[in-house]
Design an enzyme around this catalytic site. Sequence first.
Site, PDB file in Angstrom:
ATOM      1  N   ALA A 124      66.074  27.933  59.654  1.00  0.00           N
ATOM      2  CA  ALA A 124      65.892  26.462  60.338  1.00  0.00           C
ATOM      3  C   ALA A 124      64.645  26.369  61.163  1.00  0.00           C
ATOM      4  O   ALA A 124      64.765  25.517  61.923  1.00  0.00           O
ATOM      5  CB  ALA A 124      67.151  26.250  61.098  1.00  0.00           C
ATOM      6  N   ALA A 125      63.579  27.285  60.989  1.00  0.00           N
ATOM      7  CA  ALA A 125      62.456  27.478  61.817  1.00  0.00           C
ATOM      8  C   ALA A 125      61.444  26.498  61.134  1.00  0.00           C
ATOM      9  O   ALA A 125      60.422  26.291  61.915  1.00  0.00           O
ATOM     10  CB  ALA A 125      62.045  28.751  61.797  1.00  0.00           C
ATOM     11  N   GLY A 126      61.636  25.789  60.079  1.00  0.00           N
ATOM     12  CA  GLY A 126      60.398  25.352  59.502  1.00  0.00           C
ATOM     13  C   GLY A 126      60.114  23.799  60.254  1.00  0.00           C
ATOM     14  O   GLY A 126      60.847  23.314  60.702  1.00  0.00           O
ATOM     15  N   ARG A 143      56.780  17.597  55.040  1.00  0.00           N
ATOM     16  CA  ARG A 143      56.852  16.521  54.205  1.00  0.00           C
ATOM     17  C   ARG A 143      57.323  15.070  54.556  1.00  0.00           C
ATOM     18  O   ARG A 143      57.530  14.111  53.970  1.00  0.00           O
ATOM     19  CB  ARG A 143      57.472  17.031  52.770  1.00  0.00           C
ATOM     20  CG  ARG A 143      56.732  17.921  51.911  1.00  0.00           C
ATOM     21  CD  ARG A 143      57.494  18.711  50.783  1.00  0.00           C
ATOM     22  NE  ARG A 143      58.222  19.972  51.526  1.00  0.00           N
ATOM     23  CZ  ARG A 143      58.811  20.649  51.047  1.00  0.00           C
ATOM     24  NH1 ARG A 143      59.054  20.615  49.545  1.00  0.00           N
ATOM     25  NH2 ARG A 143      59.490  21.711  51.454  1.00  0.00           N
ATOM     26  N   GLN A 203      62.113  32.647  65.270  1.00  0.00           N
ATOM     27  CA  GLN A 203      60.769  33.005  64.335  1.00  0.00           C
ATOM     28  C   GLN A 203      59.529  32.057  65.046  1.00  0.00           C
ATOM     29  O   GLN A 203      59.462  30.933  64.757  1.00  0.00           O
ATOM     30  CB  GLN A 203      61.073  32.486  63.070  1.00  0.00           C
ATOM     31  CG  GLN A 203      60.020  33.139  61.894  1.00  0.00           C
ATOM     32  CD  GLN A 203      60.080  32.312  60.507  1.00  0.00           C
ATOM     33  OE1 GLN A 203      60.994  31.436  60.519  1.00  0.00           O
ATOM     34  NE2 GLN A 203      59.418  32.465  59.775  1.00  0.00           N
ATOM     35  N   GLY A 231      56.943  31.387  56.515  1.00  0.00           N
ATOM     36  CA  GLY A 231      57.648  31.378  55.027  1.00  0.00           C
ATOM     37  C   GLY A 231      58.996  31.993  55.182  1.00  0.00           C
ATOM     38  O   GLY A 231      59.448  32.665  56.193  1.00  0.00           O
ATOM     39  N   GLY A 273      62.341  25.953  43.042  1.00  0.00           N
ATOM     40  CA  GLY A 273      62.109  27.257  42.431  1.00  0.00           C
ATOM     41  C   GLY A 273      62.808  27.389  41.082  1.00  0.00           C
ATOM     42  O   GLY A 273      64.183  27.151  41.300  1.00  0.00           O
ATOM     43  N   SER A 284      88.230 -19.731  86.919  1.00  0.00           N
ATOM     44  CA  SER A 284      86.737 -19.611  86.340  1.00  0.00           C
ATOM     45  C   SER A 284      85.679 -19.576  87.036  1.00  0.00           C
ATOM     46  O   SER A 284      85.604 -20.115  88.252  1.00  0.00           O
ATOM     47  CB  SER A 284      86.726 -20.796  85.454  1.00  0.00           C
ATOM     48  OG  SER A 284      87.597 -20.665  84.381  1.00  0.00           O
TER      49      SER A 284
HETATM   50  C1  UD1 Z   1      62.866  26.758  48.993  1.00  0.00           C
HETATM   51  C2  UD1 Z   1      62.722  27.842  48.049  1.00  0.00           C
HETATM   52  C3  UD1 Z   1      62.920  27.176  46.486  1.00  0.00           C
HETATM   53  C4  UD1 Z   1      64.422  26.687  46.476  1.00  0.00           C
HETATM   54  C5  UD1 Z   1      64.510  25.566  47.581  1.00  0.00           C
HETATM   55  C6  UD1 Z   1      65.940  25.095  47.367  1.00  0.00           C
HETATM   56  C7  UD1 Z   1      61.210  29.439  48.868  1.00  0.00           C
HETATM   57  C8  UD1 Z   1      59.891  30.016  48.887  1.00  0.00           C
HETATM   58  N1  UD1 Z   1      61.484  28.405  48.120  1.00  0.00           N
HETATM   59  O1  UD1 Z   1      61.750  25.903  48.767  1.00  0.00           O
HETATM   60  O2  UD1 Z   1      62.762  28.139  45.523  1.00  0.00           O
HETATM   61  O3  UD1 Z   1      64.368  25.954  45.312  1.00  0.00           O
HETATM   62  O4  UD1 Z   1      64.066  26.248  48.844  1.00  0.00           O
HETATM   63  O5  UD1 Z   1      66.087  24.152  48.702  1.00  0.00           O
HETATM   64  O6  UD1 Z   1      61.807  30.034  49.903  1.00  0.00           O
HETATM   65  N2  UD1 Z   1      62.079  28.045  56.832  1.00  0.00           N
HETATM   66  C9  UD1 Z   1      61.992  28.801  57.980  1.00  0.00           C
HETATM   67  N3  UD1 Z   1      60.919  29.680  58.041  1.00  0.00           N
HETATM   68  C10 UD1 Z   1      59.522  29.651  57.446  1.00  0.00           C
HETATM   69  C11 UD1 Z   1      59.669  28.743  56.532  1.00  0.00           C
HETATM   70  C12 UD1 Z   1      61.022  28.082  56.076  1.00  0.00           C
HETATM   71  O7  UD1 Z   1      62.990  29.127  58.889  1.00  0.00           O
HETATM   72  O8  UD1 Z   1      58.729  30.210  57.924  1.00  0.00           O
HETATM   73  C13 UD1 Z   1      63.139  27.398  56.546  1.00  0.00           C
HETATM   74  C14 UD1 Z   1      63.006  25.718  56.720  1.00  0.00           C
HETATM   75  O9  UD1 Z   1      63.242  25.162  57.942  1.00  0.00           O
HETATM   76  C15 UD1 Z   1      63.874  25.464  55.552  1.00  0.00           C
HETATM   77  C16 UD1 Z   1      64.016  26.381  54.724  1.00  0.00           C
HETATM   78  O10 UD1 Z   1      63.557  27.744  55.404  1.00  0.00           O
HETATM   79  O11 UD1 Z   1      65.401  25.006  56.355  1.00  0.00           O
HETATM   80  C17 UD1 Z   1      63.465  26.492  53.191  1.00  0.00           C
HETATM   81  O12 UD1 Z   1      62.301  26.076  53.368  1.00  0.00           O
HETATM   82  P1  UD1 Z   1      61.473  24.986  52.866  1.00  0.00           P
HETATM   83  O13 UD1 Z   1      59.821  24.860  53.132  1.00  0.00           O
HETATM   84  O14 UD1 Z   1      62.389  23.761  52.937  1.00  0.00           O
HETATM   85  O15 UD1 Z   1      61.561  25.696  51.363  1.00  0.00           O
HETATM   86  P2  UD1 Z   1      61.490  24.595  49.904  1.00  0.00           P
HETATM   87  O16 UD1 Z   1      60.118  24.378  49.726  1.00  0.00           O
HETATM   88  O17 UD1 Z   1      62.321  23.664  49.959  1.00  0.00           O
HETATM   89 CA    CA Z   2      63.801  22.953  51.514  1.00  0.00          CA
END
Ligand code: UD1
Ligand code: CA
Length: 476
Positions: free
Chosen positions: A21-23, A27, A86, A91, A152, A420
């Site tokens: 949940a760090a991303g 988008r 993180q 990634g 993926g 009133s």
């Molecule tokens: C990812 C998968 C993809 C899959 C899809 C399903 C990878 C490379 N790809 O893509 O194969 O089909 O999920 O939904 O994993 N996050 C972190 N730290 C980071 C990066 C991401 O905690 O450094 C978290 C994000 O907050 C998110 C989750 O990981 O909750 C998935 O990351 P996201 O960037 O959404 O991956 P997708 O492009 O959806």
């Molecule tokens: Ca995702």
Amino acid sequence: MPTAKVNHPNRAPRTAIAIMAAGKGTRLKSKHPKVLHEVGGKPLLAHVIAAAVKVVPAKDVFAIIGHEADRVRDVVAHTGVSLVLQKEQRGTGHALMTAREALSSYDVVIVLSGDAPLITSSTIEKLRGFHVSRKAAMTLLTAQLDNPTGYGRIIRKGAKKEEVQAIVEQNSLSAAQKKIREVNAGFYAFAVAPLFRNIEKLGTNNPHRELYLTDMAEILSKRKERVVAVETSDAYEVLGGNTRAELVDIDQRIRTAKIQQLMAAGVTVFYPQTCIIDSDVEIGADTTIEPFVQILGATRIGSDCRIRSYSVISSSQIGDGVLVRPGCVIDGARVEKSAVIGPYTHLRPGSEIGEGAHVGNFVEAKNLRLGKGSKANHLTYLGDAEIGEGVNIGAGTITCNYDGVNKHKTVIEDGVFIGSDATLVAPVRVGKGAYVGAASCITDDVPADSLALGRARQIVKQGWAKSKRSAGKTSQ
Ligand code: UD1
Ligand code: CA
């Protein structure tokens, strides 16, 4: 016959759940972190945590947070889950690397995505069960999607084979691979030992220069570790909220399912497409919800109620048999059974409306306690007021609770009649059974059973108007 002594007690594998949940959520084009965006009335991450804590105790759930970590921490603090920071988001693979220490004492880690809120506890159980039964190093959950774009894709070792060779991300797909409809859900089970023995082998040879957790499939598979896939029975459970359009789609699915559930439990919802009901709302049987109603937060509504159109009720408790007429806004309030509210009533936080009480047209209440059977039916402001039972509040009554600096309280005891257009300047108390004459400005306490008049005495000048008119005529 004595039972044989077992050297390796067949204990259940110690299981942790890690939620990525760090991303940032690039988008979404938002200043808010992705996992705090809401569907069904609560943050994406809250849905995932709710499913996870049904499978393992909260302390064994590790939310990996990073972007806007403080804000995310505040939102999940009450759930009791463990947190891993993180700092830099390099990634999904890197997310797991940062959790290495936290996870080292477990046998199995189930990895979930904080942005995929439709996951259920039964699917997590299914993934764990499959993983353990196959003695796999990595098990991925997959789904067949009509539109797999963005996900993926799964490369199996052969048709109908459980074993997986690799996961290929969208922007590395060959033309042939683009036709694969089986996608990676982003939920995995790993045996902890082989995961961390090999995780350092992840590289950044991809368009985003990130460490992809998905590459673990190929890394482990090449090392002859068992990598298998299990397909979910409900493909929608894997949907992720990466874009605004995806969030709205997920939100609609959650709300539609919620309304179906309520209807199955005996609630009528007319024109359900027009109603917004959050996931945590509870409603009793034989209650009717009319079109264009919103019921939000942790609101509880009893049975035999009718909630008429254009009302918005949030974080409130409504008893049985309550009628909410059209156009009410009810927030953080409590309404006891058989009360009647509205039309166009605004109950602000801290309002408690007693059994059978009526609060009517254009009445605003804040921090109000209105006793059983009392009535305030027209054009009134009641703030910071404690009102007893069987009280009648006349049209246009105002409690003047604010002196520009502080708030003060108005107390109106049982059986009082307020005429009133009265203004009650707080702090002030009107004793039991007293009367306040219409249009009075009450600045001093009124003793029980007395009449208070606080207005100028009426003066009548006989013939005044007529003589003014005739004076005007002669001067022309
Ligand atoms: C990812 C998968 C993809 C899959 C899809 C399903 C990878 C490379 N790809 O893509 O194969 O089909 O999920 O939904 O994993 N996050 C972190 N730290 C980071 C990066 C991401 O905690 O450094 C978290 C994000 O907050 C998110 C989750 O990981 O909750 C998935 O990351 P996201 O960037 O959404 O991956 P997708 O492009 O959806
Ligand atoms: Ca995702």
